[in-house]
Design a protein around this motif. Structure first.
Motif, PDB file in Angstrom:
ATOM      1  N   VAL A 129       1.619  -2.537  -0.508  1.00 21.07           N
ATOM      2  CA  VAL A 129       0.376  -3.564  -0.342  1.00 21.07           C
ATOM      3  C   VAL A 129      -0.164  -3.261   1.009  1.00 21.07           C
ATOM      4  N   GLY A 130       0.509  -2.803   2.026  1.00 24.72           N
ATOM      5  CA  GLY A 130      -0.036  -2.346   3.191  1.00 24.72           C
ATOM      6  C   GLY A 130      -0.793  -1.313   3.127  1.00 24.72           C
ATOM      7  N   LEU A 131      -0.634  -0.383   2.330  1.00 26.10           N
ATOM      8  CA  LEU A 131      -1.619   0.708   1.895  1.00 26.10           C
ATOM      9  C   LEU A 131      -2.861   0.407   1.700  1.00 26.10           C
ATOM     10  N   ARG A 132      -3.013  -0.496   0.690  1.00 25.63           N
ATOM     11  CA  ARG A 132      -4.154  -0.896  -0.104  1.00 25.63           C
ATOM     12  C   ARG A 132      -5.014  -1.577   0.925  1.00 25.63           C
ATOM     13  N   GLN A 133      -4.616  -2.373   2.048  1.00 26.16           N
ATOM     14  CA  GLN A 133      -5.120  -2.836   3.058  1.00 26.16           C
ATOM     15  C   GLN A 133      -5.521  -2.071   4.218  1.00 26.16           C
ATOM     16  N   ALA A 134      -4.828  -1.016   4.328  1.00 20.10           N
ATOM     17  CA  ALA A 134      -5.124   0.073   5.377  1.00 20.10           C
ATOM     18  C   ALA A 134      -4.955   1.295   5.017  1.00 20.10           C
ATOM     19  N   ILE A 169       2.708   6.298   7.701  1.00 18.85           N
ATOM     20  CA  ILE A 169       4.056   5.714   7.549  1.00 18.85           C
ATOM     21  C   ILE A 169       4.529   5.490   8.801  1.00 18.85           C
ATOM     22  N   HIS A 170       4.682   6.151   9.885  1.00 17.04           N
ATOM     23  CA  HIS A 170       5.184   5.880  11.152  1.00 17.04           C
ATOM     24  C   HIS A 170       4.549   4.922  11.848  1.00 17.04           C
ATOM     25  N   GLN A 171       3.325   4.642  11.486  1.00 12.71           N
ATOM     26  CA  GLN A 171       2.559   3.271  12.065  1.00 12.71           C
ATOM     27  C   GLN A 171       3.025   2.167  11.238  1.00 12.71           C
ATOM     28  N   TYR A 172       3.201   2.158   9.930  1.00  9.06           N
ATOM     29  CA  TYR A 172       3.432   1.062   9.131  1.00  9.06           C
ATOM     30  C   TYR A 172       4.956   0.701   9.560  1.00  9.06           C
ATOM     31  N   ASN A 173       5.867   1.643   9.875  1.00 11.77           N
ATOM     32  CA  ASN A 173       7.285   1.436  10.367  1.00 11.77           C
ATOM     33  C   ASN A 173       7.099   0.675  11.509  1.00 11.77           C
ATOM     34  N   ALA A 174       6.428   1.035  12.341  1.00 11.02           N
ATOM     35  CA  ALA A 174       6.455   0.420  13.770  1.00 11.02           C
ATOM     36  C   ALA A 174       6.074  -0.850  13.635  1.00 11.02           C
ATOM     37  N   ARG A 175       5.051  -1.317  12.962  1.00 13.46           N
ATOM     38  CA  ARG A 175       4.603  -2.431  12.733  1.00 13.46           C
ATOM     39  C   ARG A 175       5.625  -3.602  12.005  1.00 13.46           C
ATOM     40  N   VAL A 176       6.384  -3.022  11.051  1.00 15.23           N
ATOM     41  CA  VAL A 176       7.547  -3.909  10.554  1.00 15.23           C
ATOM     42  C   VAL A 176       8.403  -3.947  11.586  1.00 15.23           C
ATOM     43  N   ILE A 177       8.952  -3.152  12.176  1.00 16.02           N
ATOM     44  CA  ILE A 177      10.066  -3.359  12.972  1.00 16.02           C
ATOM     45  C   ILE A 177       9.753  -4.097  14.267  1.00 16.02           C
TER      46      ILE A 177
END
Length: 576
Positions: A390-395, A400-408
């Motif tokens: 879902v996150g990739l659809r929005q951005a 991946i490391h940016q997404y992981n950083a946001r989730v953490i």
């Protein structure tokens, strides 16, 4: 002075891992366990090196260094290496020495200490056990009709297949249309889901259905049909129950949905996965009871005290009573029910191996179970994967490391921690973030993935070529074969095992039904058994009104494919 945390200490503390049942996840578990043990040995070895006398340590360093120099081609080759390459190899030398010393230190431990050090429990998602038990039961139920000599549920074809099947004659298109089309409960609930709860909210009749139910005098509330378009826990069972309970609305889906409504599993709990062995044993025993005595669910006086797994009230009593009302209109309900539970039981046996007597989990103490505590399902990981998509659809450009950083950042409440940092710490974080963003990490990973994809494709092409050559050779051999169609010539003294195998291969190419009349080669071990199978194949061939006489495809293809599937294992399916 502050010391950074050693990431290897995290690996040492890992006590287990729960995943789904797919083979790649089992391999991941093995790799994590190997990583845990390697880190433990390295740390033990490094501590041993610090306490060793120089006269003991130096010979080890000299020997390992000499081997490293020899591996690169001698002292001149070593000298020609760049400073970075030499540094990397020197680190490898120290790593090997520490691993060797760590193994010696580990060997000196008591058995209890070794067990505590290496404790690693493998758990597998209970939700996938449930999903596949329904799939296994449905597979067995589908074969019930042909095995019992009965006409099963009609095949529900799409427009193209229906047109091909109606064409008439014996065309390949007609045969293919009939072969790929299926019917039965899951097909029915899937079609119902496509109509009443479509995965695309712009299609389907879900809105109209909810309004209709709310306006109905018998229901008076909005009804949301189960989502069968995705892999969901018990979604097809819930759909079957829904179709049966509201019979006037779903009459066309009636007969092929009955059994699933009786086969609802228990809801997954939130306790320790490692404590679920007795529950699964109880579940399998309950399947055996239903197989031996289907009246537990089908008798007019059937009750939840004996018919349900936990002896509690049916999860949806109206569904149970709906099946009871329809019993007289479903003459083969008992046979189909037994077949379903037999298939479910076979699947439960296969998917609960981690709880087997004598296995790792069965030998854990209560303290060890608590220490290696794990959830009963893999929902967190799969939910995380869904959130990532879902996150990739929005951005779409997010790495991946940016997404992981946001989730953490959200999960660990990093915002509160950052408030405690000093300006110099903020400066370090900004510099580190810029370094990571400019390092091309994502591009490097994509390049590695591309190289791995090319390697896998290359290996697959080699295997496909070898398989094609093998099939061509077998086809040529069968084309040149003198087929024996006289049963009187089939005696132990006049035919060899190799000849029997070839004759059976010739007949197997025409054995195209779902239930194979000729057993697979792996199931025919003795010559007498092979010969008997060949006699039956010849008799069946001669009894046909228009027996085939030529090789159409490689006779071994179907069996090779089946053997490959058996070797790969059932878990590669799903998964999931």
């Amino acid at each position: 002075m502050e010391f950074p945390a050693d990431k290897r200490e995290f690996a040492r503390k890992v006590r287990g891992m729960t995943t789904d049942h797919a083979e790649d996840q089992k391999k991941l578990q093995r790799l994590v366990e190997e990583w845990k043990r390697a880190c433990d040995r390295e740390i033990r070895g490094e501590k041993a090196m610090l306490s060793m006398a120089p006269e003991t340590l130096i010979p080890l360093l000299v020997d390992e260094s000499a081997r490293a120099v020899e591996e690169v081609g001698g002292l001149e080759a070593w000298t020609a290496l760049s400073e970075h390459e030499q540094d990397t190899r020197n680190k490898e030398i120290m790593k090997k020495i520490s691993a060797h010393l760590g193994e010696e230190c580990y060997s000196a431990l008591s058995d209890d200490e070794k067990h505590a050090t290496d404790l690693f429990v493998r758990g597998y998602c209970c939700m996938h056990k449930e999903l596949n038990s329904v799939k296994g039961g449905n597979t067995k139920m589908v074969t019930f009709w042909e095995a019992a000599g009965l006409t099963g549920p009609i095949k529900l074809m799409n427009h193209d297949n229906a047109a091909a099947a109606a064409f008439g004659g014996s065309s390949a298109a007609q045969s293919r249309a009939e072969e790929v089309s299926v019917g039965g409960a899951v097909k029915t609930t899937s079609l119902a889901g496509a109509i009443f709860h479509h995965k695309d909210d712009k299609k389907g009749q879900q809105d109209t259905l909810r309004i209709f139910f709310e306006a109905s005098s018998t229901v008076g509330a909005m009804v949301r049909f189960p989502d069968t378009s995705n892999t969901r826990y018990q979604s097809h069972c819930e759909a079957a129950a829904e179709l049966l309970v509201h019979l006037p609305l779903y009459m066309e889906f009636l007969e092929m949905s009955s059994v699933h409504a009786l086969c609802r599993g228990p809801e997954s709990g939130s306790g320790n996965h490692l404590d679920l062995g007795p529950l699964h044993d109880k579940l399998k025993a309950h399947c055996c009871r239903v197989i031996e005595k289907p009246s537990l669910l089908l008798a007019p006086d059937a009750s939840y005290e004996l018919g349900s797994l936990d002896g509690k009230l049916w999860e949806r009593p109206d569904a149970f009573y709906a099946v009871q009302r329809l019993r007289s209109a479903l003459p083969h309900l008992q046979g189909v029910l037994v077949a379903f539970f037999e298939g479910a039981l076979e699947t439960w046996e296969r998917f609960t191996v981690e709880f087997a007597p004598g296995g790792t989990i069965s030998q854990l103490t209560e303290d060890q179970r608590n220490e290696a505590w794990m959830k009963s399902t893999n929902d967190d990981n799969e939910g995380g994967l869904g959130s990532f998509r879902v996150g990739l659809r929005q951005a779409p450009s997010m790495t991946i490391h940016q997404y992981n950083a946001r989730v953490i950042y959200k999960t660990n409440k990093t915002r509160e921690y950052i408030k405690t940092l000093k300006p110099i710490d903020h400066q370090f974080l900004r510099e580190r973030a810029r370094f990571i963003d400019s390092s091309g990490l994502e591009k490097s990973q994509r390049r590695e993935q591309h190289e791995e994809d090319n390697r896998v494709v290359g290996e697959k092409r080699k295997k496909d070529k070898a398989k094609e050559e093998k099939s061509d050779a077998k086809r040529a051999k069968l084309n040149a074969l003198t087929v024996i169609l006289d049963v009187s010539r089939l005696t132990m003294d006049t035919i060899t095992v190799a000849e029997i195998d070839l004759q059976l291969d010739w007949h197997r190419q025409f054995d195209t039904g779902k239930v194979k009349k000729i057993p697979m080669k792996r199931d025919l071990r003795l010559k007498a058994v092979k010969l008997n199978a060949l006699r039956e194949a010849v008799e069946h061939h001669n009894a046909r009104p228009d027996p085939p006489t030529r090789v159409q495809t490689s006779a071994g293809d179907a069996e090779d494919a089946a053997d490959s599937e058996c070797e790969a294992g059932f878990d590669s399916e799903q998964e999931d």
